[in-house]
Write a protein that holds these residues in place. Structure first.
Motif, PDB file in Angstrom:
ATOM      1  N   LYS A   7      14.626   5.047  -2.916  1.00 22.53           N
ATOM      2  CA  LYS A   7      13.392   5.814  -2.957  1.00 22.53           C
ATOM      3  C   LYS A   7      12.400   5.125  -3.892  1.00 22.53           C
ATOM      4  O   LYS A   7      12.797   4.327  -4.739  1.00 22.53           O
ATOM      5  N   PRO A   8      11.098   5.435  -3.744  1.00 22.86           N
ATOM      6  CA  PRO A   8      10.095   4.754  -4.580  1.00 22.86           C
ATOM      7  C   PRO A   8      10.389   4.800  -6.071  1.00 22.86           C
ATOM      8  O   PRO A   8      10.216   3.794  -6.766  1.00 22.86           O
ATOM      9  N   ARG A   9      10.830   5.935  -6.580  1.00 23.16           N
ATOM     10  CA  ARG A   9      11.121   6.008  -8.013  1.00 23.16           C
ATOM     11  C   ARG A   9      12.288   5.101  -8.384  1.00 23.16           C
ATOM     12  O   ARG A   9      12.287   4.473  -9.449  1.00 23.16           O
ATOM     13  N   GLY A  10      13.288   5.020  -7.512  1.00 21.89           N
ATOM     14  CA  GLY A  10      14.405   4.110  -7.758  1.00 21.89           C
ATOM     15  C   GLY A  10      13.962   2.652  -7.727  1.00 21.89           C
ATOM     16  O   GLY A  10      14.388   1.844  -8.558  1.00 21.89           O
ATOM     17  N   CYS A  70       4.678   0.245 -11.531  1.00 23.39           N
ATOM     18  CA  CYS A  70       5.988   0.880 -11.651  1.00 23.39           C
ATOM     19  C   CYS A  70       5.891   2.180 -12.447  1.00 23.39           C
ATOM     20  O   CYS A  70       6.507   3.186 -12.089  1.00 23.39           O
ATOM     21  N   VAL A  71       5.121   2.162 -13.542  1.00 28.89           N
ATOM     22  CA  VAL A  71       4.949   3.359 -14.360  1.00 28.89           C
ATOM     23  C   VAL A  71       4.270   4.465 -13.555  1.00 28.89           C
ATOM     24  O   VAL A  71       4.682   5.638 -13.597  1.00 28.89           O
ATOM     25  N   VAL A  72       3.232   4.102 -12.807  1.00 31.42           N
ATOM     26  CA  VAL A  72       2.535   5.086 -11.977  1.00 31.42           C
ATOM     27  C   VAL A  72       3.477   5.667 -10.934  1.00 31.42           C
ATOM     28  O   VAL A  72       3.492   6.887 -10.691  1.00 31.42           O
ATOM     29  N   CYS A  73       4.302   4.813 -10.337  1.00 36.19           N
ATOM     30  CA  CYS A  73       5.236   5.279  -9.312  1.00 36.19           C
ATOM     31  C   CYS A  73       6.287   6.206  -9.906  1.00 36.19           C
ATOM     32  O   CYS A  73       6.678   7.196  -9.278  1.00 36.19           O
ATOM     33  N   LEU A  74       6.749   5.911 -11.098  1.00 36.67           N
ATOM     34  CA  LEU A  74       7.721   6.789 -11.751  1.00 36.67           C
ATOM     35  C   LEU A  74       7.127   8.167 -12.028  1.00 36.67           C
ATOM     36  O   LEU A  74       7.822   9.185 -11.979  1.00 36.67           O
ATOM     37  N   ARG A  75       5.827   8.200 -12.315  1.00 36.29           N
ATOM     38  CA  ARG A  75       5.172   9.476 -12.605  1.00 36.29           C
ATOM     39  C   ARG A  75       4.857  10.270 -11.348  1.00 36.29           C
ATOM     40  O   ARG A  75       5.000  11.494 -11.323  1.00 36.29           O
ATOM     41  N   THR A  76       4.406   9.576 -10.304  1.00 36.29           N
ATOM     42  CA  THR A  76       3.906  10.272  -9.111  1.00 36.29           C
ATOM     43  C   THR A  76       4.904  10.286  -7.956  1.00 36.29           C
ATOM     44  O   THR A  76       4.768  11.089  -7.039  1.00 36.29           O
ATOM     45  N   GLY A  77       5.868   9.368  -7.977  1.00 39.26           N
ATOM     46  CA  GLY A  77       6.815   9.290  -6.871  1.00 39.26           C
ATOM     47  C   GLY A  77       6.309   8.494  -5.689  1.00 39.26           C
ATOM     48  O   GLY A  77       6.950   8.464  -4.632  1.00 39.26           O
ATOM     49  N   ALA A  78       5.159   7.836  -5.838  1.00 35.79           N
ATOM     50  CA  ALA A  78       4.590   7.033  -4.748  1.00 35.79           C
ATOM     51  C   ALA A  78       3.963   5.777  -5.337  1.00 35.79           C
ATOM     52  O   ALA A  78       3.410   5.808  -6.445  1.00 35.79           O
ATOM     53  N   TRP A  79       4.051   4.682  -4.584  1.00 34.41           N
ATOM     54  CA  TRP A  79       3.473   3.426  -5.051  1.00 34.41           C
ATOM     55  C   TRP A  79       1.959   3.470  -4.935  1.00 34.41           C
ATOM     56  O   TRP A  79       1.422   3.903  -3.910  1.00 34.41           O
TER      57      TRP A  79
END
Length: 234
Positions: free
Chosen positions: A85-88, A160-169
Motif C-alpha cells: 500500500k502507499p503508506r508501506g 514519502c512524508v506526505v504519503c505517510l500523512r495522507t495515505g496517497a502519493w
C-alpha cells in the motif's frame, strides 16, 4: 500548498537539467559518426576521440540522474514494492533514503568535489592517449550531478512524508509517454471519432498494464527458479 509548490520547483529543476543534457546524445552520435568516417574512409583517426566520447557519455549519464529519480525510473524490487500500500511504500522508501541514499550522495558530492578541485589545481589531462584532452571540466560534473540528485532525493523524502500523512502519493510532473503520443496523434486526426479514440487509448493502456504485469511475473519466476537451483539435491 507551499510544500507542493516546492516539490514542483525541484521537479522542474531535475526535468530541465535532464532534458538539457539529454541533447548530448546528439553530439555523441555526431562525434562517433564523424570519427568512423575519418578512421575508415579517410584513414585519419583522432587520437583523443575515445576520451572525448567517454566525457560526453559520462556527462549524459551523470546529469540525467536527477531526472530519472524525478520520474521514479531507477531500479527497484518492483515484484515486492508494487503489492504494498502507499503508506508501506513510503515507509520503505524513507528507510532506504536515510540508510543508503543520503550517505552515498554526501560521499559522492564530497569526494567528487575533492577530485574536481585537485584536477583544476594541477590542470589534469587524460593519460589514456598520448594527446589526452583536459579532464578537470569533466570531473566537475561529479559534484554537480551529485548535488542535483541529492536535491531531488530531498523532494522524494518529502513525498514519502506526505504519503505517510495522507495515505496517497503527491502528484508528479507529467512527461511524454507512448500513451500520451497516441492520444495526441489521435486527438488531432479528423478521421477518428471520439469513440474510436477512447477505444484505442483503452487498448494502449491495457497493453501497457499487461506488459508491466508480465514483467513482474517473469521476475518472480526467475527468482523461484534461482531458489530451486540453490537447493541441495537429494
Amino acid at each position: 500548498m507551499n510544500a507542493q509548490r516546492l516539490l514542483r520547483t525541484i521537479d522542474l529543476v531535475s526535468y530541465g537539467s535532464g532534458k538539457a543534457f539529454a541533447w548530448l546524445i546528439m553530439a555523441l552520435t555526431f562525434v562517433v559518426s564523424l570519427e568512423v568516417f575519418k578512421r575508415y574512409i579517410l584513414n585519419a583517426p583522432t587520437a583523443w576521440i575515445f576520451d572525448f566520447n567517454s566525457m560526453l557519455y559520462g556527462t549524459l549519464f551523470m546529469m540525467c540522474g536527477a531526472y530519472t529519480l524525478a520520474q521514479a525510473g531507477h531500479v527497484r524490487a518492483d515484484f515486492v514494492y508494487i503489492y504494498m500500500k502507499p503508506r508501506g511504500q513510503a515507509a520503505l522508501d524513507l528507510i532506504l533514503y536515510f540508510l543508503f541514499f543520503i550517505p552515498c550522495m554526501i560521499g559522492l558530492i564530497y569526494a567528487g568535489g575533492g577530485f574536481a578541485a585537485d584536477s583544476w589545481r594541477i590542470g589534469e589531462h587524460s593519460t589514456v592517449t598520448a594527446e589526452g584532452p583536459p579532464v578537470y571540466h569533466f570531473k566537475t560534473v561529479i559534484p554537480i550531478a551529485g548535488a542535483l540528485v541529492m536535491l531531488q532525493g530531498l523532494a522524494e523524502i518529502a513525498r514519502c512524508v506526505v504519503c505517510l500523512r495522507t495515505g496517497a502519493w503527491p502528484p508528479r510532473l507529467e512527461d511524454v509517454e507512448e500513451i500520451d503520443v497516441i492520444d495526441t496523434q489521435l486527438g488531432h486526426s479528423q478521421y477518428v471519432d471520439e469513440e474510436s479514440r477512447r477505444a484505442a487509448m483503452e487498448g494502449a493502456k491495457a497493453i501497457d498494464e499487461a506488459a508491466r504485469h508480465r514483467s513482474v511475473m517473469e521476475e518472480g519466476v526467475v527468482h523461484e527458479r534461482a531458489i530451486k537451483d540453490d537447493e541441495p539435491k537429494t
